[in-house]
Scaffold this motif. Structure first.
Motif, PDB file in Angstrom:
ATOM      1  N   ARG A   1       7.326   2.811  25.328  1.00 17.51           N
ATOM      2  CA  ARG A   1       6.511   1.629  25.582  1.00 17.51           C
ATOM      3  C   ARG A   1       5.703   1.792  26.862  1.00 17.51           C
ATOM      4  NH1 ARG A   1      10.148  -1.729  24.858  1.00 17.51           N
ATOM      5  NH2 ARG A   1      10.905  -1.953  27.009  1.00 17.51           N
ATOM      6  N   ASP A   2       6.318   2.357  27.897  1.00 19.63           N
ATOM      7  CA  ASP A   2       5.604   2.569  29.156  1.00 19.63           C
ATOM      8  C   ASP A   2       4.469   3.563  28.984  1.00 19.63           C
ATOM      9  OD1 ASP A   2       7.308   0.808  30.359  1.00 19.63           O
ATOM     10  OD2 ASP A   2       8.629   2.349  31.186  1.00 19.63           O
ATOM     11  N   ARG A   3       4.738   4.620  28.230  1.00 20.36           N
ATOM     12  CA  ARG A   3       3.689   5.616  28.019  1.00 20.36           C
ATOM     13  C   ARG A   3       2.531   5.030  27.221  1.00 20.36           C
ATOM     14  NH1 ARG A   3       6.713  10.731  25.619  1.00 20.36           N
ATOM     15  NH2 ARG A   3       8.191   9.119  24.996  1.00 20.36           N
ATOM     16  N   PHE A   4       2.862   4.233  26.205  1.00 16.48           N
ATOM     17  CA  PHE A   4       1.802   3.617  25.400  1.00 16.48           C
ATOM     18  C   PHE A   4       0.978   2.661  26.255  1.00 16.48           C
ATOM     19  CE2 PHE A   4       0.177   0.223  22.695  1.00 16.48           C
ATOM     20  CZ  PHE A   4      -0.505   0.958  21.732  1.00 16.48           C
ATOM     21  N   THR A   5       1.658   1.850  27.098  1.00 17.02           N
ATOM     22  CA  THR A   5       0.952   0.913  27.977  1.00 17.02           C
ATOM     23  C   THR A   5       0.060   1.652  28.960  1.00 17.02           C
ATOM     24  OG1 THR A   5       2.803  -0.635  27.790  1.00 17.02           O
ATOM     25  CG2 THR A   5       1.250  -0.973  29.610  1.00 17.02           C
ATOM     26  N   GLU A   6       0.572   2.753  29.485  1.00 16.88           N
ATOM     27  CA  GLU A   6      -0.203   3.531  30.451  1.00 16.88           C
ATOM     28  C   GLU A   6      -1.422   4.173  29.813  1.00 16.88           C
ATOM     29  OE1 GLU A   6       0.398   7.416  33.403  1.00 16.88           O
ATOM     30  OE2 GLU A   6       2.066   6.671  32.188  1.00 16.88           O
ATOM     31  N   LEU A   7      -1.286   4.653  28.576  1.00 12.65           N
ATOM     32  CA  LEU A   7      -2.362   5.378  27.915  1.00 12.65           C
ATOM     33  C   LEU A   7      -3.301   4.469  27.130  1.00 12.65           C
ATOM     34  CD1 LEU A   7      -0.412   8.474  26.530  1.00 12.65           C
ATOM     35  CD2 LEU A   7      -1.905   8.384  28.526  1.00 12.65           C
ATOM     36  N   PHE A   8      -2.969   3.191  27.018  1.00 14.75           N
ATOM     37  CA  PHE A   8      -3.776   2.302  26.182  1.00 14.75           C
ATOM     38  C   PHE A   8      -5.233   2.235  26.643  1.00 14.75           C
ATOM     39  CE2 PHE A   8      -5.434  -1.882  24.951  1.00 14.75           C
ATOM     40  CZ  PHE A   8      -5.299  -1.775  23.570  1.00 14.75           C
ATOM     41  N   PRO A   9      -5.518   2.069  27.943  1.00 17.40           N
ATOM     42  CA  PRO A   9      -6.945   2.063  28.358  1.00 17.40           C
ATOM     43  C   PRO A   9      -7.671   3.352  28.004  1.00 17.40           C
ATOM     44  CG  PRO A   9      -5.543   1.214  30.111  1.00 17.40           C
ATOM     45  CD  PRO A   9      -4.628   1.794  29.084  1.00 17.40           C
ATOM     46  N   LEU A  10      -6.987   4.484  28.156  1.00 15.60           N
ATOM     47  CA  LEU A  10      -7.610   5.759  27.802  1.00 15.60           C
ATOM     48  C   LEU A  10      -7.844   5.848  26.298  1.00 15.60           C
ATOM     49  CD1 LEU A  10      -8.587   8.573  28.601  1.00 15.60           C
ATOM     50  CD2 LEU A  10      -6.222   9.370  28.414  1.00 15.60           C
ATOM     51  N   MET A  11      -6.904   5.343  25.514  1.00 12.16           N
ATOM     52  CA  MET A  11      -7.072   5.347  24.057  1.00 12.16           C
ATOM     53  C   MET A  11      -8.257   4.499  23.640  1.00 12.16           C
ATOM     54  SD  MET A  11      -3.038   5.016  22.994  1.00 12.16           S
ATOM     55  CE  MET A  11      -3.372   4.959  21.232  1.00 12.16           C
ATOM     56  N   VAL A  12      -8.447   3.360  24.311  1.00  8.47           N
ATOM     57  CA  VAL A  12      -9.604   2.508  24.007  1.00  8.47           C
ATOM     58  C   VAL A  12     -10.897   3.242  24.344  1.00  8.47           C
ATOM     59  CG1 VAL A  12     -10.799   0.381  24.638  1.00  8.47           C
ATOM     60  CG2 VAL A  12      -8.312   0.369  24.326  1.00  8.47           C
ATOM     61  N   ALA A  13     -10.919   3.920  25.505  1.00  9.16           N
ATOM     62  CA  ALA A  13     -12.121   4.637  25.923  1.00  9.16           C
ATOM     63  C   ALA A  13     -12.453   5.795  24.989  1.00  9.16           C
ATOM     64  CB  ALA A  13     -11.947   5.158  27.357  1.00  9.16           C
ATOM     65  N   VAL A  14     -11.424   6.384  24.384  1.00 11.33           N
ATOM     66  CA  VAL A  14     -11.640   7.539  23.505  1.00 11.33           C
ATOM     67  C   VAL A  14     -11.973   7.107  22.082  1.00 11.33           C
ATOM     68  CG1 VAL A  14     -10.516   9.520  22.433  1.00 11.33           C
ATOM     69  CG2 VAL A  14     -10.206   9.087  24.879  1.00 11.33           C
ATOM     70  N   TYR A  15     -11.214   6.153  21.555  1.00 11.39           N
ATOM     71  CA  TYR A  15     -11.326   5.831  20.135  1.00 11.39           C
ATOM     72  C   TYR A  15     -12.342   4.740  19.827  1.00 11.39           C
ATOM     73  CZ  TYR A  15      -7.156   8.664  19.617  1.00 11.39           C
ATOM     74  OH  TYR A  15      -6.271   9.710  19.633  1.00 11.39           O
TER      75      TYR A  15
END
Length: 256
Positions: A39-53
């Motif tokens: 959950r922490d990793r997903f929360t941390e990477l969520f902004p990057l995932m939005v910027a990429v996808y």
């Protein structure tokens, strides 16, 4: 004083199996930690995932919403769509791969050097080198100077070439000290010579060797694109070796 000291087994006898044995407790603890970590990793990477996808999704959505061009023309492989042989444009595709590799190496190295080179002069040199390479790669991929600008924007091919020349001239003027002191300057010099010869052949700015009978007509395309390929290879070699050298020097400064 006469009381009997309780045995360890007596103390644990009233507790459940989770206390008696460590295995069930540790398994539950590991599962909880794994869930929290995920959950922490997903929360941390969520902004990057939005910027990429998100841009990727918008591109696909744009292709779906437009009606002027068939979708399979935009999404399919050009050779398959046009029913051409797989090797069509093989040399050009190889050049585009080298453009892309050069841009990726320069941009990655420029970001890496931010933490190793306080002056940032080489970092900016490689950053702008990567951006210029990206522009040239896009031009080569989508034929900006040959078709897009002249046909759709009514901008002469010569003007596009002039813009590219000015862009490269400003780059050379801005970083001439770094370039002149570069260990691999010869490769960059050869790149510009080959690009100039390719452009001259493309714009017919020199004597038409075909009409003079010095070369065959089919050799004109060979010379034009051959010089271009040698230029791209030289460009790739120069920036790859320069990036490697800057990373090594940056690591040495960082460790010392």
């Amino acid at each position: 004083m006469n009381k009997k000291t309780p045995h360890v087994g007596d103390l644990t006898g009233n507790f459940g199996p989770d206390i008696k044995t460590n295995e069930p407790l540790n398994d539950n603890f590991r599962e909880a930690r794994a869930r929290d970590s995920l959950r922490d990793r997903f929360t941390e990477l969520f902004p990057l995932m939005v910027a990429v996808y998100l841009p990727t999704f918008l591109i696909v959505l744009l292709v779906r919403q437009q009606n002027r061009v068939p979708i399979h023309h935009l999404m399919g492989d050009p050779s398959k769509v046009a029913d051409w042989p797989f090797y069509l444009g093989m040399v050009t595709k190889f050049g585009i791969l080298l453009w892309s590799a050069t841009a990726a190496i320069c941009l990655f190295t420029s970001l890496y050097l931010q933490h190793l080179n306080p002056s940032l002069k080489h970092q900016r040199f490689l950053l702008f080198g990567g951006l210029i390479t990206t522009v040239l790669m896009l031009d080569d991929s989508f034929q900006f100077h040959e078709e897009v600008f002249p046909t759709y924007l009514a901008i002469s091919e010569k003007i596009v070439y002039l813009v590219y020349v000015i862009m490269l001239a400003l780059y050379l003027i801005k970083f001439y000290k770094i370039i002149l002191n570069s260990r691999y300057l010869v490769f960059l010099g050869l790149a510009f010579v080959c690009f100039a010869l390719s452009i001259l052949l493309d714009m017919r700015a020199i004597i038409d060797l075909v009409e003079m009978g010095l070369i065959y007509d089919r050799d004109r395309a060979l010379l034009e694109n051959g010089f271009k390929l040698f230029g791209i290879v030289s460009w790739f070699t120069y920036f790859s070796l320069t990036c490697k050298q800057q990373i090594q020097e940056g690591m040495h400064r960082f460790q010392s």
